[in-house]
Design a protein around this motif. Sequence first.
Motif, PDB file in Angstrom:
ATOM      1  N   HIS A  56       0.834  -1.207   0.000  1.00 53.62           N
ATOM      2  CA  HIS A  56       0.000   0.000   0.000  1.00 53.62           C
ATOM      3  C   HIS A  56       0.871   1.259   0.000  1.00 53.62           C
ATOM      4  O   HIS A  56       0.523   2.255  -0.637  1.00 53.62           O
ATOM      5  CB  HIS A  56      -0.984  -0.018   1.162  1.00 53.62           C
ATOM      6  N   ASP A  57       2.005   1.213   0.696  1.00 52.90           N
ATOM      7  CA  ASP A  57       2.950   2.331   0.645  1.00 52.90           C
ATOM      8  C   ASP A  57       3.546   2.462  -0.758  1.00 52.90           C
ATOM      9  O   ASP A  57       3.614   3.561  -1.310  1.00 52.90           O
ATOM     10  CB  ASP A  57       4.075   2.154   1.669  1.00 52.90           C
ATOM     11  N   LEU A  58       3.979   1.339  -1.319  1.00 51.79           N
ATOM     12  CA  LEU A  58       4.541   1.357  -2.672  1.00 51.79           C
ATOM     13  C   LEU A  58       3.544   1.939  -3.673  1.00 51.79           C
ATOM     14  O   LEU A  58       3.902   2.783  -4.498  1.00 51.79           O
ATOM     15  CB  LEU A  58       4.934  -0.054  -3.123  1.00 51.79           C
ATOM     16  N   TYR A  59       2.308   1.497  -3.588  1.00 52.56           N
ATOM     17  CA  TYR A  59       1.282   1.980  -4.514  1.00 52.56           C
ATOM     18  C   TYR A  59       1.069   3.478  -4.348  1.00 52.56           C
ATOM     19  O   TYR A  59       0.946   4.214  -5.337  1.00 52.56           O
ATOM     20  CB  TYR A  59      -0.024   1.207  -4.297  1.00 52.56           C
ATOM     21  N   GLN A  65       0.501   9.618  -4.290  1.00 53.11           N
ATOM     22  CA  GLN A  65      -0.329   9.987  -3.154  1.00 53.11           C
ATOM     23  C   GLN A  65       0.477  10.224  -1.882  1.00 53.11           C
ATOM     24  O   GLN A  65       0.034  10.956  -1.004  1.00 53.11           O
ATOM     25  CB  GLN A  65      -1.387   8.897  -2.855  1.00 53.11           C
ATOM     26  N   PHE A  66       1.640   9.595  -1.764  1.00 53.55           N
ATOM     27  CA  PHE A  66       2.488   9.715  -0.578  1.00 53.55           C
ATOM     28  C   PHE A  66       3.877  10.200  -0.989  1.00 53.55           C
ATOM     29  O   PHE A  66       4.339   9.914  -2.095  1.00 53.55           O
ATOM     30  CB  PHE A  66       2.669   8.368   0.137  1.00 53.55           C
ATOM     31  N   ILE A  76      11.635   4.812  -7.788  1.00 52.92           N
ATOM     32  CA  ILE A  76      10.182   4.975  -7.878  1.00 52.92           C
ATOM     33  C   ILE A  76       9.823   5.786  -9.130  1.00 52.92           C
ATOM     34  O   ILE A  76       8.822   5.493  -9.802  1.00 52.92           O
ATOM     35  CB  ILE A  76       9.607   5.619  -6.607  1.00 52.92           C
ATOM     36  N   ALA A  77      10.634   6.767  -9.480  1.00 50.89           N
ATOM     37  CA  ALA A  77      10.381   7.546 -10.702  1.00 50.89           C
ATOM     38  C   ALA A  77      10.422   6.636 -11.933  1.00 50.89           C
ATOM     39  O   ALA A  77       9.588   6.769 -12.830  1.00 50.89           O
ATOM     40  CB  ALA A  77      11.394   8.678 -10.824  1.00 50.89           C
TER      41      ALA A  77
END
Length: 90
Positions: A56-59, A65-66, A76-77
């Motif tokens: 959920h953090d990864l998403y 969103q985070f 992540i980019a």
Amino acid sequence: MTEDRVMMIKRLRMRSMRRGIKEMDLILSAFAEAKLDGLSDADLTLYDTLLTENDHDLYGWIGGQFAVPERYRALIAQISALAEGVTRPA
């Protein structure tokens, strides 16, 4: 015994497609297929660490969103660039 690069990539591909939520299966397996072979050893190690994070953090990081932790921002980019249409409409 240390893990060689080929075995590490195979393991990371498997971990990328066997996640807790289907969206992360899709996002990370696509990233793994497209990019893992070209990552440096240091980036593979970082990706391995990233896979220990909560889905959920990864998403939330991938979808914007985070706030993304500094150490994962570049990775992540790259993942987000391939996730268009999965985390948000294309």
